[in-house]
Design an enzyme around this catalytic site. Structure first.
Site, PDB file in Angstrom:
ATOM      1  N   GLU A 162     -14.446   6.046 -13.124  1.00  0.00           N
ATOM      2  CA  GLU A 162     -13.229   6.373 -12.338  1.00  0.00           C
ATOM      3  C   GLU A 162     -11.884   5.880 -13.345  1.00  0.00           C
ATOM      4  OE1 GLU A 162     -13.307   5.474  -8.301  1.00  0.00           O
ATOM      5  OE2 GLU A 162     -11.634   4.203  -8.520  1.00  0.00           O
ATOM      6  N   TYR A 221      -6.113   8.422  -6.337  1.00  0.00           N
ATOM      7  CA  TYR A 221      -5.018   8.865  -5.556  1.00  0.00           C
ATOM      8  C   TYR A 221      -4.097   7.857  -5.135  1.00  0.00           C
ATOM      9  CZ  TYR A 221      -2.497  12.909  -3.163  1.00  0.00           C
ATOM     10  OH  TYR A 221      -1.634  13.877  -2.581  1.00  0.00           O
ATOM     11  N   ALA A 235      -2.360   6.612  -2.348  1.00  0.00           N
ATOM     12  CA  ALA A 235      -2.030   6.823  -0.936  1.00  0.00           C
ATOM     13  C   ALA A 235      -0.554   6.712  -0.495  1.00  0.00           C
ATOM     14  CB  ALA A 235      -2.802   6.159   0.055  1.00  0.00           C
ATOM     15  N   HIS A 242      -9.612  12.433  -5.966  1.00  0.00           N
ATOM     16  CA  HIS A 242      -9.533  11.762  -4.740  1.00  0.00           C
ATOM     17  C   HIS A 242      -8.374  12.328  -3.824  1.00  0.00           C
ATOM     18  CE1 HIS A 242     -11.600   7.848  -6.503  1.00  0.00           C
ATOM     19  NE2 HIS A 242     -11.940   8.876  -6.943  1.00  0.00           N
ATOM     20  N   GLY A 272      -7.619   6.087   2.553  1.00  0.00           N
ATOM     21  CA  GLY A 272      -6.187   5.570   1.992  1.00  0.00           C
ATOM     22  C   GLY A 272      -5.708   4.538   2.491  1.00  0.00           C
ATOM     23  N   ASP A 273      -4.893   3.729   2.172  1.00  0.00           N
ATOM     24  CA  ASP A 273      -4.265   2.300   2.675  1.00  0.00           C
ATOM     25  C   ASP A 273      -2.978   2.572   3.122  1.00  0.00           C
ATOM     26  OD1 ASP A 273      -6.665   0.843   2.813  1.00  0.00           O
ATOM     27  OD2 ASP A 273      -6.392   0.535   0.846  1.00  0.00           O
ATOM     28  N   ALA A 326     -11.147   9.467   7.321  1.00  0.00           N
ATOM     29  CA  ALA A 326     -11.790  10.266   6.452  1.00  0.00           C
ATOM     30  C   ALA A 326     -12.308  11.615   7.107  1.00  0.00           C
ATOM     31  CB  ALA A 326     -12.736   9.622   5.308  1.00  0.00           C
ATOM     32  N   GLN A 378     -17.660   0.821  -2.708  1.00  0.00           N
ATOM     33  CA  GLN A 378     -16.665  -0.130  -3.211  1.00  0.00           C
ATOM     34  C   GLN A 378     -17.587  -1.042  -4.225  1.00  0.00           C
ATOM     35  OE1 GLN A 378     -13.910  -1.188  -4.301  1.00  0.00           O
ATOM     36  NE2 GLN A 378     -12.922  -0.828  -2.029  1.00  0.00           N
TER      37      GLN A 378
HETATM   38  P1  FAD Z   1     -12.699   5.532   6.729  1.00  0.00           P
HETATM   39  O1  FAD Z   1     -14.158   6.073   6.479  1.00  0.00           O
HETATM   40  O2  FAD Z   1     -11.461   6.364   7.562  1.00  0.00           O
HETATM   41  O3  FAD Z   1     -12.704   4.215   7.448  1.00  0.00           O
HETATM   42  C1  FAD Z   1     -11.430   3.354   7.666  1.00  0.00           C
HETATM   43  C2  FAD Z   1     -11.956   2.251   8.965  1.00  0.00           C
HETATM   44  O4  FAD Z   1     -11.756   3.009   9.987  1.00  0.00           O
HETATM   45  C3  FAD Z   1     -13.103   1.584   8.724  1.00  0.00           C
HETATM   46  O5  FAD Z   1     -13.077   0.416   9.402  1.00  0.00           O
HETATM   47  C4  FAD Z   1     -13.901   2.456   9.543  1.00  0.00           C
HETATM   48  O6  FAD Z   1     -15.401   2.024  10.228  1.00  0.00           O
HETATM   49  C5  FAD Z   1     -13.140   2.994  10.841  1.00  0.00           C
HETATM   50  N1  FAD Z   1     -13.401   4.206  11.292  1.00  0.00           N
HETATM   51  C6  FAD Z   1     -13.744   5.458  10.722  1.00  0.00           C
HETATM   52  N2  FAD Z   1     -13.895   6.330  11.515  1.00  0.00           N
HETATM   53  C7  FAD Z   1     -13.606   6.141  12.743  1.00  0.00           C
HETATM   54  C8  FAD Z   1     -13.423   6.360  14.041  1.00  0.00           C
HETATM   55  N3  FAD Z   1     -13.652   7.667  14.352  1.00  0.00           N
HETATM   56  N4  FAD Z   1     -12.945   5.425  15.100  1.00  0.00           N
HETATM   57  C9  FAD Z   1     -12.742   4.119  14.869  1.00  0.00           C
HETATM   58  N5  FAD Z   1     -12.892   3.704  13.492  1.00  0.00           N
HETATM   59  C10 FAD Z   1     -13.099   4.633  12.746  1.00  0.00           C
HETATM   60  N6  FAD Z   1      -7.537   4.430  -1.864  1.00  0.00           N
HETATM   61  C11 FAD Z   1      -6.321   5.182  -2.105  1.00  0.00           C
HETATM   62  O7  FAD Z   1      -5.345   5.110  -1.554  1.00  0.00           O
HETATM   63  N7  FAD Z   1      -6.850   5.896  -3.204  1.00  0.00           N
HETATM   64  C12 FAD Z   1      -8.046   6.081  -3.826  1.00  0.00           C
HETATM   65  O8  FAD Z   1      -7.974   6.957  -4.821  1.00  0.00           O
HETATM   66  C13 FAD Z   1      -9.031   5.375  -3.425  1.00  0.00           C
HETATM   67  N8  FAD Z   1     -10.138   5.527  -4.017  1.00  0.00           N
HETATM   68  C14 FAD Z   1     -11.359   4.874  -3.497  1.00  0.00           C
HETATM   69  C15 FAD Z   1     -12.559   5.193  -4.113  1.00  0.00           C
HETATM   70  C16 FAD Z   1     -13.547   4.367  -3.707  1.00  0.00           C
HETATM   71  C17 FAD Z   1     -15.163   4.658  -4.496  1.00  0.00           C
HETATM   72  C18 FAD Z   1     -13.381   3.446  -2.518  1.00  0.00           C
HETATM   73  C19 FAD Z   1     -14.599   2.835  -2.107  1.00  0.00           C
HETATM   74  C20 FAD Z   1     -12.370   3.205  -1.933  1.00  0.00           C
HETATM   75  C21 FAD Z   1     -11.261   4.022  -2.460  1.00  0.00           C
HETATM   76  N9  FAD Z   1      -9.783   3.706  -2.095  1.00  0.00           N
HETATM   77  C22 FAD Z   1      -8.775   4.702  -2.408  1.00  0.00           C
HETATM   78  C23 FAD Z   1      -9.610   2.917  -0.886  1.00  0.00           C
HETATM   79  C24 FAD Z   1      -9.801   3.522   0.754  1.00  0.00           C
HETATM   80  O9  FAD Z   1      -8.877   4.234   0.811  1.00  0.00           O
HETATM   81  C25 FAD Z   1      -9.590   2.221   1.400  1.00  0.00           C
HETATM   82  O10 FAD Z   1     -10.672   1.358   1.534  1.00  0.00           O
HETATM   83  C26 FAD Z   1      -9.425   2.668   3.251  1.00  0.00           C
HETATM   84  O11 FAD Z   1      -8.625   1.759   3.753  1.00  0.00           O
HETATM   85  C27 FAD Z   1     -10.547   3.333   3.775  1.00  0.00           C
HETATM   86  O12 FAD Z   1     -11.072   4.350   3.219  1.00  0.00           O
HETATM   87  P2  FAD Z   1     -12.162   5.132   4.120  1.00  0.00           P
HETATM   88  O13 FAD Z   1     -12.253   6.626   3.224  1.00  0.00           O
HETATM   89  O14 FAD Z   1     -13.441   4.431   3.759  1.00  0.00           O
HETATM   90  O15 FAD Z   1     -11.756   5.049   5.589  1.00  0.00           O
END
Ligand code: FAD
Length: 286
Positions: free
Chosen positions: A17, A49, A51, A77, A108-109, A125, A175
């Site tokens: 990555e 990416y 965010a 991403h 994303g955050d 997501a 992660q």
């Molecule tokens: P989600 O799967 O949407 O989950 C986020 C939170 O919401 C979790 O607590 C989940 O339990 C909860 N949730 C999910 N669906 C629901 C629902 N329907 N109802 C209620 N709660 C729900 N960030 C960046 O900005 N750019 C990057 O390039 C990037 N790359 C990454 C690569 C990897 C391998 C990893 C592990 C993380 C990366 N991140 C990146 C960080 C990531 O964007 C953050 O951790 C973000 O806060 C969560 O992303 P997620 O896709 O896991 O979220």
């Protein structure tokens, strides 16, 4: 067009990555890193990416560059944060035109400063995945958080929602974590929830203590006492780095032994630690 799901179906993947460079110097340096890692014949490389919006064009340009200039399939991403459906459709059209089919769909955050927030048509997501499935035939990966996502109320809820997400995706990348038990319990919990989609562990070789402290705090990953103690015994920055590489190598060996479908290295745009781990594991180098 190489789909990561097809690679995973036929064997282990080894992937790296990178973050998109923001300057000409950064581009030169990333180009060098990729050239140094290419002999390791990675299955794919992924490009993060921003965010918050800071690196969007840089991500696209880097992904297109890898596709054009190297023999390695790239994975782009993409985040929900600050994106409309029209923008996502536009980005995907550019990728598909260039023959890029692998994306990592992320929430994303939110930006640190709420004033920087831009409108978004997606929350989770899974919302993004639903749209991506509508617009193109992509290979879609997702993020998994072995120790739970910091915004999850508890681990069971995290696992349940992750299982739902994985049912509509092709694979997950985790992660980083430092104890293999976190990975094993993640995979076992998903199996109990009826999910056997491949979960590729993310490996973060520790090169200094401060860096891991910051990253662990942001990601929700624990920085275990045993690792801290080992690193603190280092007598120089280079010694600390070597200890970090050794610890990452041991984790990789345990993961391969446990049947992990691949290893995904967080390179921080440097090649040295990854190359050393490869050598210590005895993985093939071209
Ligand atoms: P989600 O799967 O949407 O989950 C986020 C939170 O919401 C979790 O607590 C989940 O339990 C909860 N949730 C999910 N669906 C629901 C629902 N329907 N109802 C209620 N709660 C729900 N960030 C960046 O900005 N750019 C990057 O390039 C990037 N790359 C990454 C690569 C990897 C391998 C990893 C592990 C993380 C990366 N991140 C990146 C960080 C990531 O964007 C953050 O951790 C973000 O806060 C969560 O992303 P997620 O896709 O896991 O979220």
């Amino acid at each position: 067009m190489t789909r990561i799901a097809d690679l995973l179906a036929t064997g282990r993947t080894f992937s790296f990555e990178f973050s998109p460079p923001k300057s000409a110097d950064g581009s030169m340096s990333l180009g060098r890193t990729i050239a140094e890692l290419e002999p390791l014949a990675p299955s794919f490389v992924s490009v993060t990416y921003g965010a918050g919006g800071s690196t969007r064009e840089h991500t696209r340009d880097t992904v297109l560059w890898v596709q054009r200039e190297t023999s390695i399939p790239p994975m782009a991403h993409l985040t929900c944060v600050g994106h409309t459906r029209a923008e996502i459709a536009d980005i995907i059209a550019t990728y598909v035109d260039a023959g890029i089919v692998n994306v990592l769909a992320l929430a994303g955050d939110p930006p640190k400063n709420p004033a920087d927030a831009r409108p978004s048509d997606y929350t989770y997501a899974t919302d993004l995945i639903e749209h991506l499935r509508e617009i193109s035939d992509l290979c879609i990966g997702v993020a998994a958080h072995p120790e739970g996502h910091p915004r999850s109320p508890d681990l069971a809820t995290d696992r349940r929602l992750l299982a739902e997400k994985m049912k509509v995706s092709d694979f997950a990348t985790t992660q980083f974590f430092f104890d293999i038990e976190h990975y094993v319990s993640l995979v076992n919990d998903l199996a109990d929830l009826g999910v056997d989609t491949p979960v590729i562990p993310g490996i973060m070789p520790v090169t200094n203590i401060g860096q891991v402290e910051r990253m662990a705090e942001l990601s929700g990953a624990a920085f275990p006492d045993w690792l801290r103690a080992r690193l603190e015994a280092g007598t120089s920055p280079e010694h600390v780095r070597q200890i970090g590489v050794e610890a990452a190598t041991q984790l990789c060996a345990q993961l391969l032994e446990a049947g992990a479908p691949g290893l995904h290295f967080y390179t921080l745009n440097k090649s040295t630690a990854t190359r050393e781990i490869y050598a210590q594991l005895g993985l093939p180098v071209a």
